[in-house]
Design an enzyme around this catalytic site. Structure first.
Site, PDB file in Angstrom:
ATOM      1  N   ASN A 293      -6.058  -7.155  -1.707  1.00 14.35           N
ATOM      2  CA  ASN A 293      -7.159  -6.479  -0.999  1.00 14.35           C
ATOM      3  C   ASN A 293      -8.432  -7.332  -0.890  1.00 14.35           C
ATOM      4  O   ASN A 293      -9.317  -7.027  -0.093  1.00 14.35           O
ATOM      5  CB  ASN A 293      -7.499  -5.126  -1.639  1.00 14.35           C
ATOM      6  CG  ASN A 293      -6.461  -4.053  -1.363  1.00 14.35           C
ATOM      7  OD1 ASN A 293      -6.282  -3.134  -2.153  1.00 14.35           O
ATOM      8  ND2 ASN A 293      -5.770  -4.155  -0.236  1.00 14.35           N
TER       9      ASN A 293
ATOM     10  N   ASP B 265      -2.488   5.422   0.630  1.00 10.77           N
ATOM     11  CA  ASP B 265      -2.580   4.585   1.835  1.00 10.77           C
ATOM     12  C   ASP B 265      -3.022   5.408   3.042  1.00 10.77           C
ATOM     13  O   ASP B 265      -2.684   6.589   3.153  1.00 10.77           O
ATOM     14  CB  ASP B 265      -1.204   3.946   2.092  1.00 10.77           C
ATOM     15  CG  ASP B 265      -1.285   2.787   3.057  1.00 10.77           C
ATOM     16  OD1 ASP B 265      -2.398   2.330   3.375  1.00 10.77           O
ATOM     17  OD2 ASP B 265      -0.212   2.330   3.515  1.00 10.77           O
TER      18      ASP B 265
HETATM   19  C1  FPP Z   1      -5.536   2.072   1.354  1.00 10.62           C
HETATM   20  O1  FPP Z   1      -5.966   2.444   2.640  1.00 10.62           O
HETATM   21  C2  FPP Z   1      -6.590   2.297   0.370  1.00 10.62           C
HETATM   22  C3  FPP Z   1      -7.250   1.330  -0.326  1.00 10.62           C
HETATM   23  C4  FPP Z   1      -6.971  -0.103  -0.197  1.00 10.62           C
HETATM   24  C5  FPP Z   1      -8.355   1.650  -1.258  1.00 10.62           C
HETATM   25  C6  FPP Z   1      -8.180   2.911  -2.048  1.00 10.62           C
HETATM   26  C7  FPP Z   1      -9.501   3.430  -2.424  1.00 10.62           C
HETATM   27  C8  FPP Z   1      -9.804   4.741  -2.572  1.00 10.62           C
HETATM   28  C9  FPP Z   1      -8.839   5.836  -2.478  1.00 10.62           C
HETATM   29  C10 FPP Z   1     -11.207   5.169  -2.814  1.00 10.62           C
HETATM   30  C11 FPP Z   1     -11.916   4.511  -3.913  1.00 10.62           C
HETATM   31  C12 FPP Z   1     -11.425   4.832  -5.259  1.00 10.62           C
HETATM   32  C13 FPP Z   1     -11.444   3.932  -6.264  1.00 10.62           C
HETATM   33  C14 FPP Z   1     -11.012   4.354  -7.618  1.00 10.62           C
HETATM   34  C15 FPP Z   1     -11.845   2.523  -6.049  1.00 10.62           C
HETATM   35  P1  FPP Z   1      -6.063   1.341   3.764  1.00 10.62           P
HETATM   36  O2  FPP Z   1      -7.471   0.894   3.873  1.00 10.62           O
HETATM   37  O3  FPP Z   1      -5.066   0.265   3.510  1.00 10.62           O
HETATM   38  O4  FPP Z   1      -5.665   2.185   5.031  1.00 10.62           O
HETATM   39  P2  FPP Z   1      -4.990   1.672   6.360  1.00 10.62           P
HETATM   40  O5  FPP Z   1      -3.633   1.154   5.986  1.00 10.62           O
HETATM   41  O6  FPP Z   1      -4.912   2.904   7.202  1.00 10.62           O
HETATM   42  O7  FPP Z   1      -5.903   0.625   6.943  1.00 10.62           O
END
Ligand code: FPP
Length: 260
Positions: free
Chosen positions: A61, A13
């Site tokens: 998501n 996250d």
């Molecule tokens: C959470 O950060 C992350 C995600 C929803 C996506 C995770 C994706 C990756 C690590 C990269 C891609 C890898 C693959 C295997 C698809 P957030 O966007 O919720 O962060 P925030 O809470 O700060 O907005």
């Protein structure tokens, strides 16, 4: 290392906040998150961890913008394409938890290729939770057990009818139809039979300072240890990962029992 966890699960996250802090688009945060993930996969495999599960895309998501969603799947394609050779070299097997049949075709095709081409690997199992939600997973498991029960019941009724007609005693399966057991439910989860019966996570790590579970492996984490860190996922390093694993090694787990 003493007491190495067998299964580590990670809620990655903070990509969005990382990007915001740097005045970059959200996708730049996910790209940096993908690079962090690559390092952790390698490090976990080198340490001898048997199962690593990452929460890459939840059923919730989809609520994000089209641009962000397709960007994340684009990164997935990039990740598997650039890492396949190394995953094979490291003997890592990739599997997916979640209904990934609905993800964009290009991402699905490269993922399928990776699953097939790493199928024979016997080292770490790397599970990518994709279009994954734990409540949906539990409901799917219950429905699939129910389907088996209905089939077994129908077969039994058919047998009784046949025996009645022929004047025989009832023969055939005496398997009980109820109750459903914990083992059976576990076997029908994504972490069950279809993905090699993955043991429950010993340790769950969540980055970015949030301390919640967000519909991640609710059944499987009943006795897991937790590690929360303020680090945003793209800044999460192999050093911090190693520290968390070392600190896990000193914890005493009692699984509801008493202190020895
Ligand atoms: C959470 O950060 C992350 C995600 C929803 C996506 C995770 C994706 C990756 C690590 C990269 C891609 C890898 C693959 C295997 C698809 P957030 O966007 O919720 O962060 P925030 O809470 O700060 O907005």
């Amino acid at each position: 290392m003493d007491n190495l966890p067998v299964h580590v699960a990670i809620i990655m996250d903070g990509n969005g906040r990382w990007a915001k802090k740097k005045k970059l688009p959200r996708l730049a945060g996910h790209n940096a998150g993908m690079l962090a993930m690559k390092e952790i996969v390698r490090c976990a495999s080198d340490m001898g961890i048997k199962y690593l599960t990452v929460y890459a895309f939840s059923t919730e998501n989809w609520k994000r913008s089209m641009e962000e969603v397709s960007g994340i799947f684009g990164l997935l394609v990039k990740y598997v394409a650039s890492e396949l050779a190394e995953l094979n070299e490291e003997n890592v097997r990739v599997r997916v938890f979640g209904d990934y049949s609905v993800i964009p075709e290009a991402a699905k095709a490269s993922l399928d290729k990776t699953l097939t081409e790493t199928e024979g690997n016997t080292g770490m199992q790397f599970n990518i939770a994709l279009n994954y939600g734990s409540r949906a997973e539990i409901i799917r498991a219950v429905n699939s057990v129910l389907e088996e029960r209905v089939e077994a019941f129908a077969a039994r009724v058919k047998n009784i009818d046949k025996s009645d007609a022929e004047g025989d005693s009832v023969s055939g399966s005496e398997e009980s139809i109820l109750p459903i057991t914990e083992e059976e439910l576990s076997a029908h989860l994504y972490s069950g039979n279809e993905n090699g019966n993955v043991p429950d996570p010993d340790l769950v790590i969540r980055t970015s300072g949030e301390e919640r579970i967000s519909n991640f492996m609710l059944w499987q984490i009943a006795y897991s240890e937790f590690a929360f860190t303020d680090t945003l996922w793209p800044d999460f390093t192999t050093e911090e990962f190693t520290e968390i694993i070392e600190s896990y090694g000193t914890r005493e787990r009692r699984f509801g029992g008493r202190k020895k």
